[in-house]
Design an enzyme around this catalytic site. Structure first.
Site, PDB file in Angstrom:
ATOM      1  N   GLU A 292      -9.062   4.094   2.295  1.00  0.00           N
ATOM      2  CA  GLU A 292      -8.926   3.929   0.394  1.00  0.00           C
ATOM      3  C   GLU A 292      -7.497   2.653   0.280  1.00  0.00           C
ATOM      4  O   GLU A 292      -7.461   2.372  -1.195  1.00  0.00           O
ATOM      5  CB  GLU A 292      -8.114   5.298   0.497  1.00  0.00           C
TER       6      GLU A 292
ATOM      7  N   ASP B 212      -2.358  10.167   3.888  1.00  0.00           N
ATOM      8  CA  ASP B 212      -3.588   9.392   3.994  1.00  0.00           C
ATOM      9  C   ASP B 212      -4.892  10.470   5.147  1.00  0.00           C
ATOM     10  O   ASP B 212      -4.347  11.033   5.899  1.00  0.00           O
ATOM     11  CB  ASP B 212      -3.613   8.340   4.584  1.00  0.00           C
TER      12      ASP B 212
ATOM     13  N   LYS C 108      -9.954  12.877   8.302  1.00  0.00           N
ATOM     14  CA  LYS C 108      -9.389  12.207   9.526  1.00  0.00           C
ATOM     15  C   LYS C 108      -8.989  13.626  10.212  1.00  0.00           C
ATOM     16  O   LYS C 108      -8.479  15.115   9.722  1.00  0.00           O
ATOM     17  CB  LYS C 108      -7.965  11.755   9.652  1.00  0.00           C
TER      18      LYS C 108
ATOM     19  N   ASP D 114     -11.370   6.905   3.348  1.00  0.00           N
ATOM     20  CA  ASP D 114     -10.835   6.749   4.465  1.00  0.00           C
ATOM     21  C   ASP D 114     -10.242   5.325   4.638  1.00  0.00           C
ATOM     22  O   ASP D 114      -9.084   4.917   4.937  1.00  0.00           O
ATOM     23  CB  ASP D 114     -11.583   7.333   6.020  1.00  0.00           C
TER      24      ASP D 114
ATOM     25  N   ARG E 247      -7.631  -0.291   0.482  1.00  0.00           N
ATOM     26  CA  ARG E 247      -8.196  -1.358   0.130  1.00  0.00           C
ATOM     27  C   ARG E 247      -8.869  -1.536  -1.047  1.00  0.00           C
ATOM     28  O   ARG E 247      -8.829  -2.359  -2.339  1.00  0.00           O
ATOM     29  CB  ARG E 247      -9.112  -2.086   1.193  1.00  0.00           C
TER      30      ARG E 247
ATOM     31  N   ASP F  63       1.753   6.364   5.994  1.00  0.00           N
ATOM     32  CA  ASP F  63       0.718   5.718   5.061  1.00  0.00           C
ATOM     33  C   ASP F  63       1.576   4.708   3.663  1.00  0.00           C
ATOM     34  O   ASP F  63       0.387   3.702   3.089  1.00  0.00           O
ATOM     35  CB  ASP F  63      -0.861   5.978   4.820  1.00  0.00           C
TER      36      ASP F  63
ATOM     37  N   LYS G 137       0.798  -1.386  -0.337  1.00  0.00           N
ATOM     38  CA  LYS G 137      -0.295   0.375  -0.305  1.00  0.00           C
ATOM     39  C   LYS G 137       0.770   1.415   0.216  1.00  0.00           C
ATOM     40  O   LYS G 137       1.351   1.615   1.104  1.00  0.00           O
ATOM     41  CB  LYS G 137      -0.842  -0.010   1.360  1.00  0.00           C
TER      42      LYS G 137
HETATM   43  N1  BES Z   1      -4.621   4.095   6.878  1.00  0.00           N
HETATM   44  C1  BES Z   1      -6.230   4.249   7.582  1.00  0.00           C
HETATM   45  C2  BES Z   1      -5.546   2.859   8.610  1.00  0.00           C
HETATM   46  C3  BES Z   1      -4.693   3.573   9.675  1.00  0.00           C
HETATM   47  C4  BES Z   1      -4.479   4.257  10.630  1.00  0.00           C
HETATM   48  C5  BES Z   1      -3.422   2.575   9.958  1.00  0.00           C
HETATM   49  C6  BES Z   1      -4.135   4.511  11.459  1.00  0.00           C
HETATM   50  C7  BES Z   1      -2.628   3.043  10.981  1.00  0.00           C
HETATM   51  C8  BES Z   1      -2.982   4.287  11.901  1.00  0.00           C
HETATM   52  C9  BES Z   1      -6.387   3.282   6.635  1.00  0.00           C
HETATM   53  O1  BES Z   1      -6.602   4.518   5.550  1.00  0.00           O
HETATM   54  C10 BES Z   1      -8.255   3.882   6.987  1.00  0.00           C
HETATM   55  O2  BES Z   1      -8.518   5.292   7.817  1.00  0.00           O
HETATM   56  N2  BES Z   1      -8.672   2.848   7.541  1.00  0.00           N
HETATM   57  C11 BES Z   1      -9.771   3.049   8.636  1.00  0.00           C
HETATM   58  C12 BES Z   1     -10.904   3.136   8.015  1.00  0.00           C
HETATM   59  C13 BES Z   1     -12.145   2.427   8.420  1.00  0.00           C
HETATM   60  C14 BES Z   1     -12.882   3.621   7.621  1.00  0.00           C
HETATM   61  C15 BES Z   1     -13.341   1.356   7.669  1.00  0.00           C
HETATM   62  C16 BES Z   1      -9.788   3.214   9.979  1.00  0.00           C
HETATM   63  O3  BES Z   1      -9.090   1.889  10.459  1.00  0.00           O
HETATM   64  O4  BES Z   1     -10.330   4.120  10.931  1.00  0.00           O
HETATM   65 ZN    ZN Z   2      -4.622   4.153   4.803  1.00  0.00          ZN
HETATM   66 ZN    ZN Z   3      -7.876   5.869   5.222  1.00  0.00          ZN
END
Ligand code: BES
Ligand code: ZN
Ligand code: ZN
Length: 461
Positions: free
Chosen positions: A312, A233, A240, A310, A314, A251, A228
């Site tokens: 994104e 992000d 966020k 957010d 996946r 990220d 990834k």
């Molecule tokens: N990059 C983030 C995940 C992340 C956040 C990894 C903090 C490590 C630390 C990812 O893109 C994300 O924002 N995921 C969301 C998914 C949700 C919207 C289903 C999350 O984990 O809140």
């Molecule tokens: Zn992310």
């Molecule tokens: Zn995200």
């Protein structure tokens, strides 16, 4: 940091300062070999043989070092890291025994990220001599790979955007005579619609792309490594909050892991046909940004309703995993800083590993254990698949409930991995919160050495 290459060298009887390793149980016996003055010196430093303790013992005109370790007979990756960090510039050798895996920590203990320090005074190299000359290259390569992940993750988004990731891939390709294809613009929009949709709001100099490096004999089994590469992000329109955005330069940590792993595979000339796939984007906000409620048509043809911009990672991985699957791979391994849920489940030190096949999972977990690179398996639980059902499309990109977020993200990816393909997914944090010897605060590989050793064993070297 000092070039890792030089930090471990073959012992040819060069002048060197001795390092004695002891633990609490062995301290008394060790102290008996010392003079009263030397014992007093260690006592004055409160040296008790505890892990990571460092003592300096005067010895006539010179001195030697003493390091506390859990078990001097069997060294872990980290047990020389504090010594490497604290001892002055110079050349050292262990008084008895072999460093083995501790060579890795000797090198990473000297890692520093000084790119943006204007008054940087680099500490001189602490070189370790070893009689195990045959092991130097292997451990040095692993340490270099680890330091690469750290450098890439620590570099701020403006300097580590999609173009910079491309430059890293180019450097890697040149070093190993691999081929690099970069898909961008219209070709990206047509062939990889989800990568394009996530990245299209970014400024022109951070335009989205798919980096595709290939290497090795096409007759060998295909190993696909996917990472990834979200260079920043923001969360997109589902923006966020500040605290959650602060570290999001990291990220692209999955891309860092994938690049580093590819370097190890090529450096060791494993008998594989390697495909490294890095979707590189910035999840930015502008008038052109993709929106909640939009429906994207993926490379695979599946339609995805955007519940949350957010989620994104996946999306871009979905298209990249589809591409990887088109090569009829023997194994796909992906790395991604994919979910906060994996952190809630396992904390910052343990990457969540998911796998389709139990024997493959076990091989990776065993390699994790023996290489001090812990990982924990989470399930791809079939029953949670329905969390991703959409009213109007084939699926949504994020569930409407808060349960098992890491597994649900894994199940999303699973839809894009070709049927029957052996696949391992790492949801990794790529960041070290609490500094410890050999592991400074900031970017850090998690699951990299585990994967490397499992892959090396699988392809027979
Ligand atoms: N990059 C983030 C995940 C992340 C956040 C990894 C903090 C490590 C630390 C990812 O893109 C994300 O924002 N995921 C969301 C998914 C949700 C919207 C289903 C999350 O984990 O809140
Ligand atoms: Zn992310
Ligand atoms: Zn995200």
């Amino acid at each position: 940091m000092s070039k890792p290459k030089a930090l471990i060298q073959p012992d040819r009887g060069q002048d060197a300062i001795a390092i004695h390793l002891v633990n609490k149980d062995g301290l008394e016996a060790f102290a008996k070999t010392l003079t009263a003055g030397q014992r007093a010196s260690l006592a004055g430093q409160k040296f008790e043989g505890g892990g990571y303790q460092v003592g300096i013992v005067p010895d006539g005109e010179t001195w030697f070092a003493v390091g506390g370790v859990a078990n001097p007979e069997s060294l872990s990756s980290w047990c020389l890291a504090k010594l490497a960090e604290e001892l002055p510039e110079g050349t050292y050798r262990l008084a008895t025994g072999d460093a083995g895996p501790a060579m890795f920590g000797w090198i990473t203990g000297q890692y520093r990220f000084a790119r943006y320090k204007s008054d940087d005074k680099p500490a001189g190299a602490r070189v370790l001599l070893t009689a195990q000359a045959g092991q130097i290259d292997g451990y040095t390569a692993e340490a270099e790979a680890e330091c690469l992940v750290r450098d890439l993750v620590n570099t701020p988004a403006e300097d580590m955007g999609p173009a910079a990731l491309e430059a890293e891939c180019e450097r890697l390709a040149k070093a190993h005579k691999a081929e690099l294809a970069v898909v961008r613009g219209d070709a990206l929009e047509q062939g990889y619609p989800m990568i394009h949709a996530v990245g299209r709001a970014a400024a022109r100099h951070h335009a989205p792309r798919l980096l595709h490096l290939t290497w090795g004999d096409p007759a060998h089994p295909v190993l696909a490594v996917v990472g990834k590469g979200v260079c920043f992000d923001s969360g997109g329109l589902n923006i966020k909050p500040g605290a959650g955005m602060r570290l999001m330069k990291k990220d692209m940590g999955g891309a860092g892991h994938a690049l580093a792993l590819a370097g190890l595979v090529m450096g060791a000339r494993l008998k594989v046909r390697l495909h490294l796939l890095i979707p590189a984007v910035e999840n930015a906000i502008s008038g052109g940004a993709f929106r909640p409620g939009d429906v994207l048509k993926s490379r695979k043809g599946l339609t995805v309703e955007i519940d949350n911009t957010d989620a994104e990672g996946r999306l871009i991985l979905g298209d990249a995993l589809t591409r990887a699957s088109e090569e009829n791979p023997d194994l796909i391994v992906d790395f991604a800083t994919l979910t906060g849920a994996a952190r809630v489940a396992l904390g910052p030190d343990l990457p969540a590993m998911m796998a389709r096949q139990d024997d493959t999972a076990e091989a990776f977990l065993a390699a994790a254990k023996t290489n001090d690179d812990a990982a924990w398996r989470l399930p791809l639980h079939e029953a949670y698949r329905e969390y991703l059902s959409s009213d109007i499309a084939d699926m949504v990109n994020s569930a409407s409930n808060p349960f098992a977020g890491a597994s649900v993200a894994g199940l999303f990816l699973d839809r894009f991995v070709g049927e029957g393909i052996d696949w391992v997914h790492f949801d990794t944090f790529a960041w070290n919160v609490a500094p410890r010897p050999g592991r400074s605060r900031g970017g850090r590989g998690m699951g990299l050495r585990a994967s490397w050793h499992a892959i090396r064993a699988r392809y027979g070297q």
